[in-house]
Design a protein around this motif. Sequence first.
Motif, PDB file in Angstrom:
ATOM      1  N   ARG A  32       0.972 -13.064  -1.931  1.00 28.15           N
ATOM      2  CA  ARG A  32       1.840 -11.978  -2.382  1.00 28.15           C
ATOM      3  C   ARG A  32       1.548 -10.696  -1.599  1.00 28.15           C
ATOM      4  O   ARG A  32       2.461  -9.982  -1.166  1.00 28.15           O
ATOM      5  N   LEU A  33       0.241 -10.413  -1.405  1.00 30.86           N
ATOM      6  CA  LEU A  33      -0.134  -9.224  -0.633  1.00 30.86           C
ATOM      7  C   LEU A  33       0.345  -9.351   0.809  1.00 30.86           C
ATOM      8  O   LEU A  33       0.828  -8.384   1.405  1.00 30.86           O
ATOM      9  N   ARG A  38       2.968 -10.936   1.900  1.00 34.06           N
ATOM     10  CA  ARG A  38       4.402 -10.665   1.931  1.00 34.06           C
ATOM     11  C   ARG A  38       4.672  -9.173   1.824  1.00 34.06           C
ATOM     12  O   ARG A  38       5.508  -8.614   2.541  1.00 34.06           O
ATOM     13  N   HIS A  39       3.933  -8.492   0.943  1.00 30.76           N
ATOM     14  CA  HIS A  39       4.132  -7.053   0.774  1.00 30.76           C
ATOM     15  C   HIS A  39       3.813  -6.298   2.063  1.00 30.76           C
ATOM     16  O   HIS A  39       4.486  -5.317   2.406  1.00 30.76           O
ATOM     17  N   LEU A  94       6.666  -6.611   4.442  1.00 28.46           N
ATOM     18  CA  LEU A  94       7.743  -5.710   4.045  1.00 28.46           C
ATOM     19  C   LEU A  94       7.427  -4.274   4.436  1.00 28.46           C
ATOM     20  O   LEU A  94       8.289  -3.540   4.939  1.00 28.46           O
ATOM     21  N   PHE A  95       6.169  -3.859   4.206  1.00 22.28           N
ATOM     22  CA  PHE A  95       5.732  -2.509   4.584  1.00 22.28           C
ATOM     23  C   PHE A  95       5.930  -2.280   6.082  1.00 22.28           C
ATOM     24  O   PHE A  95       6.440  -1.237   6.516  1.00 22.28           O
ATOM     25  N   GLN A 113       9.658  -3.941  -4.177  1.00 26.79           N
ATOM     26  CA  GLN A 113       8.423  -4.568  -3.700  1.00 26.79           C
ATOM     27  C   GLN A 113       7.495  -3.541  -3.047  1.00 26.79           C
ATOM     28  O   GLN A 113       6.273  -3.626  -3.180  1.00 26.79           O
ATOM     29  N   ILE A 114       8.062  -2.565  -2.339  1.00 21.26           N
ATOM     30  CA  ILE A 114       7.234  -1.518  -1.743  1.00 21.26           C
ATOM     31  C   ILE A 114       6.584  -0.680  -2.842  1.00 21.26           C
ATOM     32  O   ILE A 114       5.405  -0.290  -2.742  1.00 21.26           O
ATOM     33  N   VAL A 127       5.769  -1.795  -5.786  1.00 22.33           N
ATOM     34  CA  VAL A 127       4.699  -2.648  -6.319  1.00 22.33           C
ATOM     35  C   VAL A 127       3.456  -2.543  -5.439  1.00 22.33           C
ATOM     36  O   VAL A 127       2.322  -2.447  -5.929  1.00 22.33           O
ATOM     37  N   LEU A 128       3.653  -2.546  -4.113  1.00 21.34           N
ATOM     38  CA  LEU A 128       2.525  -2.420  -3.187  1.00 21.34           C
ATOM     39  C   LEU A 128       1.846  -1.069  -3.348  1.00 21.34           C
ATOM     40  O   LEU A 128       0.605  -0.980  -3.382  1.00 21.34           O
TER      41      LEU A 128
END
Length: 300
Positions: free
Chosen positions: A5-6, A8-9, A12-13, A39-40, A42-43
């Motif tokens: 999950r991290l 993927r984040h 995206l970042f 999602q950003i 969430v990160l």
Amino acid sequence: MINFRLIRHLWLFLAVAEEQNFGRAAKRLGMSQPPLSEQIQVLEQALKVKLFERSRRGAKLTPVGAAILPAVRKFAEQLERLELAVEEAVAGQSGMLTIGAISTAMFDVLPRVIDQLKQDYPHLTVSVREIDSVEAVPALEAGDIDLAFARLDGDLGPAIQSLPLREDRLMVALPSDHPLAARTRISLSSLASEPLVMFSRKVSPVYFDNLIATCRASGFSPRVLHEVRSVASQIAFVSCGQGIALVPASLRKLAPDNVVLRPLTQKLHVVTTAVAWNSERPNPLVTELVAQFQAHTIGV
């Protein structure tokens, strides 16, 4: 445990950071904008920091976001290499060789090397990265690359060994209307008062230091007016009237009409390309390639 999950984040970042716009990043990623923004967020909550300043103009990195961007980029590159290695293993490929090379080596040395590799190792995947000479030793020490083709000479540390592949004679590049241009040969000592355009020490410290030492051996400390990032830039700066330069003779073909190259009275040669490897990281393929270079069975 791998935190997918991290990962993927972070992907995206990186997309938002490079596009500086959530809409463009979403399009690049093949998703809609609202989930990307979510999602950003969430990160950011997970890291307890704000990564972007959002506005109508787009998304600008905060100081914290800018600080972590280089590490995320490197992580993404390593993931891509891992993904490629896995795909090749599944497809039955026999291995991968990562080469770091300066731009000039990519033109005059590397093509023949890679052609030979394709003949000898048809299932080998070769990955090439552009580097500056100063990056070669740290990259070899870290294991980021298996071979380096760069301007290297002398003692490179206990683990790094090198073999010169290309040497060239130094010449003086100067404006065609310069008083010294009328000479057929120029002594190094006659350049004592001339402003010099030098290849940057930050890019190639060994090359830079060798030229400085050569000048001092001729009785003067050179007046370095500009430090540039490539030997081609030295010619360009001379063309713009920004001084004169000591350059390899092979650069004669790059000189415009208002720049002439004159040989030195002393025959001074510099290593323009060497191959380097880490002897403390055993690699049978690297050992075989080095042996071929030493025996000149790979023509460079």
